[in-house]
Design a protein around this motif. Sequence first.
Motif, PDB file in Angstrom:
ATOM      1  N   GLY A  29       0.845  -1.178   0.000  1.00  0.00           N
ATOM      2  CA  GLY A  29       0.000   0.000   0.000  1.00  0.00           C
ATOM      3  C   GLY A  29       0.884   1.232   0.000  1.00  0.00           C
ATOM      4  O   GLY A  29       2.083   1.156   0.260  1.00  0.00           O
ATOM      5  N   ARG A  30       0.291   2.359  -0.299  1.00  0.00           N
ATOM      6  CA  ARG A  30       1.052   3.618  -0.304  1.00  0.00           C
ATOM      7  C   ARG A  30       1.067   4.176   1.100  1.00  0.00           C
ATOM      8  O   ARG A  30       0.029   4.365   1.721  1.00  0.00           O
ATOM      9  N   THR A  31       2.278   4.437   1.614  1.00  0.00           N
ATOM     10  CA  THR A  31       2.438   4.877   2.996  1.00  0.00           C
ATOM     11  C   THR A  31       2.864   6.331   3.062  1.00  0.00           C
ATOM     12  O   THR A  31       3.742   6.773   2.329  1.00  0.00           O
ATOM     13  N   LEU A  32       2.213   7.057   3.969  1.00  0.00           N
ATOM     14  CA  LEU A  32       2.587   8.430   4.302  1.00  0.00           C
ATOM     15  C   LEU A  32       3.112   8.413   5.730  1.00  0.00           C
ATOM     16  O   LEU A  32       2.475   7.854   6.612  1.00  0.00           O
ATOM     17  N   THR A  33       4.287   9.025   5.941  1.00  0.00           N
ATOM     18  CA  THR A  33       4.908   8.976   7.257  1.00  0.00           C
ATOM     19  C   THR A  33       5.464  10.336   7.634  1.00  0.00           C
ATOM     20  O   THR A  33       6.046  11.028   6.813  1.00  0.00           O
ATOM     21  N   THR A  34       5.264  10.704   8.901  1.00  0.00           N
ATOM     22  CA  THR A  34       5.960  11.832   9.513  1.00  0.00           C
ATOM     23  C   THR A  34       6.635  11.270  10.753  1.00  0.00           C
ATOM     24  O   THR A  34       6.556  10.080  11.027  1.00  0.00           O
ATOM     25  N   ALA A  35       7.259  12.131  11.544  1.00  0.00           N
ATOM     26  CA  ALA A  35       7.951  11.669  12.747  1.00  0.00           C
ATOM     27  C   ALA A  35       7.012  10.910  13.683  1.00  0.00           C
ATOM     28  O   ALA A  35       7.408   9.944  14.316  1.00  0.00           O
ATOM     29  N   ALA A  36       5.750  11.325  13.767  1.00  0.00           N
ATOM     30  CA  ALA A  36       4.836  10.705  14.725  1.00  0.00           C
ATOM     31  C   ALA A  36       3.698   9.924  14.072  1.00  0.00           C
ATOM     32  O   ALA A  36       2.991   9.205  14.753  1.00  0.00           O
ATOM     33  N   GLN A  37       3.489  10.066  12.780  1.00  0.00           N
ATOM     34  CA  GLN A  37       2.323   9.470  12.144  1.00  0.00           C
ATOM     35  C   GLN A  37       2.726   8.496  11.037  1.00  0.00           C
ATOM     36  O   GLN A  37       3.728   8.704  10.360  1.00  0.00           O
ATOM     37  N   HIS A  38       1.872   7.481  10.849  1.00  0.00           N
ATOM     38  CA  HIS A  38       2.118   6.464   9.838  1.00  0.00           C
ATOM     39  C   HIS A  38       0.756   6.009   9.315  1.00  0.00           C
ATOM     40  O   HIS A  38      -0.027   5.416  10.057  1.00  0.00           O
ATOM     41  N   VAL A  39       0.462   6.313   8.054  1.00  0.00           N
ATOM     42  CA  VAL A  39      -0.808   5.951   7.435  1.00  0.00           C
ATOM     43  C   VAL A  39      -0.510   5.206   6.139  1.00  0.00           C
ATOM     44  O   VAL A  39       0.240   5.705   5.301  1.00  0.00           O
ATOM     45  N   THR A  40      -1.093   4.021   5.970  1.00  0.00           N
ATOM     46  CA  THR A  40      -0.915   3.252   4.740  1.00  0.00           C
ATOM     47  C   THR A  40      -2.260   3.130   4.042  1.00  0.00           C
ATOM     48  O   THR A  40      -3.218   2.605   4.617  1.00  0.00           O
ATOM     49  N   PHE A  41      -2.336   3.623   2.813  1.00  0.00           N
ATOM     50  CA  PHE A  41      -3.545   3.506   2.003  1.00  0.00           C
ATOM     51  C   PHE A  41      -3.621   2.072   1.493  1.00  0.00           C
ATOM     52  O   PHE A  41      -2.753   1.620   0.753  1.00  0.00           O
ATOM     53  N   LYS A  42      -4.664   1.361   1.858  1.00  0.00           N
ATOM     54  CA  LYS A  42      -4.867  -0.016   1.407  1.00  0.00           C
ATOM     55  C   LYS A  42      -5.853  -0.077   0.242  1.00  0.00           C
ATOM     56  O   LYS A  42      -5.646  -0.804  -0.716  1.00  0.00           O
ATOM     57  N   VAL A  43      -6.956   0.669   0.339  1.00  0.00           N
ATOM     58  CA  VAL A  43      -7.949   0.769  -0.723  1.00  0.00           C
ATOM     59  C   VAL A  43      -8.275   2.248  -0.875  1.00  0.00           C
ATOM     60  O   VAL A  43      -8.567   2.924   0.110  1.00  0.00           O
ATOM     61  N   THR A  44      -8.219   2.756  -2.092  1.00  0.00           N
ATOM     62  CA  THR A  44      -8.478   4.178  -2.325  1.00  0.00           C
ATOM     63  C   THR A  44      -9.673   4.351  -3.255  1.00  0.00           C
ATOM     64  O   THR A  44     -10.245   3.372  -3.747  1.00  0.00           O
ATOM     65  N   GLY A  45     -10.016   5.598  -3.506  1.00  0.00           N
ATOM     66  CA  GLY A  45     -11.091   5.898  -4.433  1.00  0.00           C
ATOM     67  C   GLY A  45     -10.812   5.382  -5.832  1.00  0.00           C
ATOM     68  O   GLY A  45     -11.740   5.188  -6.625  1.00  0.00           O
ATOM     69  N   ALA A  46      -9.553   5.142  -6.155  1.00  0.00           N
ATOM     70  CA  ALA A  46      -9.211   4.550  -7.453  1.00  0.00           C
ATOM     71  C   ALA A  46      -9.642   3.088  -7.521  1.00  0.00           C
ATOM     72  O   ALA A  46      -9.826   2.538  -8.608  1.00  0.00           O
ATOM     73  N   HIS A  47      -9.816   2.444  -6.358  1.00  0.00           N
ATOM     74  CA  HIS A  47     -10.190   1.033  -6.296  1.00  0.00           C
ATOM     75  C   HIS A  47     -11.662   0.815  -5.975  1.00  0.00           C
ATOM     76  O   HIS A  47     -12.217  -0.232  -6.290  1.00  0.00           O
ATOM     77  N   SER A  48     -12.281   1.789  -5.273  1.00  0.00           N
ATOM     78  CA  SER A  48     -13.640   1.595  -4.782  1.00  0.00           C
ATOM     79  C   SER A  48     -14.416   2.907  -4.817  1.00  0.00           C
ATOM     80  O   SER A  48     -13.885   3.951  -4.447  1.00  0.00           O
ATOM     81  N   ARG A  49     -15.672   2.828  -5.219  1.00  0.00           N
ATOM     82  CA  ARG A  49     -16.545   4.003  -5.165  1.00  0.00           C
ATOM     83  C   ARG A  49     -17.223   4.114  -3.814  1.00  0.00           C
ATOM     84  O   ARG A  49     -17.889   5.096  -3.520  1.00  0.00           O
ATOM     85  N   THR A  50     -17.052   3.083  -2.966  1.00  0.00           N
ATOM     86  CA  THR A  50     -17.767   3.015  -1.706  1.00  0.00           C
ATOM     87  C   THR A  50     -16.977   3.550  -0.523  1.00  0.00           C
ATOM     88  O   THR A  50     -17.498   4.328   0.278  1.00  0.00           O
TER      89      THR A  50
END
Length: 179
Positions: free
Chosen positions: A6-27
């Motif tokens: 998945g696409r991961t966004l990271t800062t010193a304190a935060q870590h978010v990984t996109f597993k399913v996005t609007g490109a994959h699902s309309r829901t």
Amino acid sequence: MPPGHGRTLTTAAQHVTFKVTGAHSRTASTFEVVVPPGFDVGAHAHARSEELFYVLEGELDLLAFEPLVRTRDSWRDWESATGRRAVRATAGTLVLVPPGCPHAFANRGGDPARMLFQASPPPDHERYFEELMEILASSGPDRPVDHEAVARLRVRYDIEQITPLRHDAGTRQETAPTP
């Protein structure tokens, strides 16, 4: 999606990984979020978005109800008309947050917690996280977070912040992702 992908966004304190996005699902968009120790997202609400939190690892305090009284400093003592209060959620706990419902989560433990987070409709939360991480990345020890930019971002993305975001068990207010 295999573990670690998945696409991961990271800062010193935060870590978010996109597993399913609007490109994959309309829901819905689906993310894996690491919640650092001492982090409190603050109570907030979304007029249009529905969210789902599923604790994968660790413990989080979770709230999802309209309180009798919305205090501005802290959500920890909120109580609903039916007596509901925030819960200590462990692995396997699921919370569904309908549009308009005040909600919050906090990690009061000493270890990071992981949760699966789902937001509908996509891609608003994806864009919010991307823009927020850019703001956070531009801050550092000599450059404080631009809180006005974060406040404008929240307004643009349907986030009514009710109680403050906090880090380090409520002793220092900081800006971080608000799902």
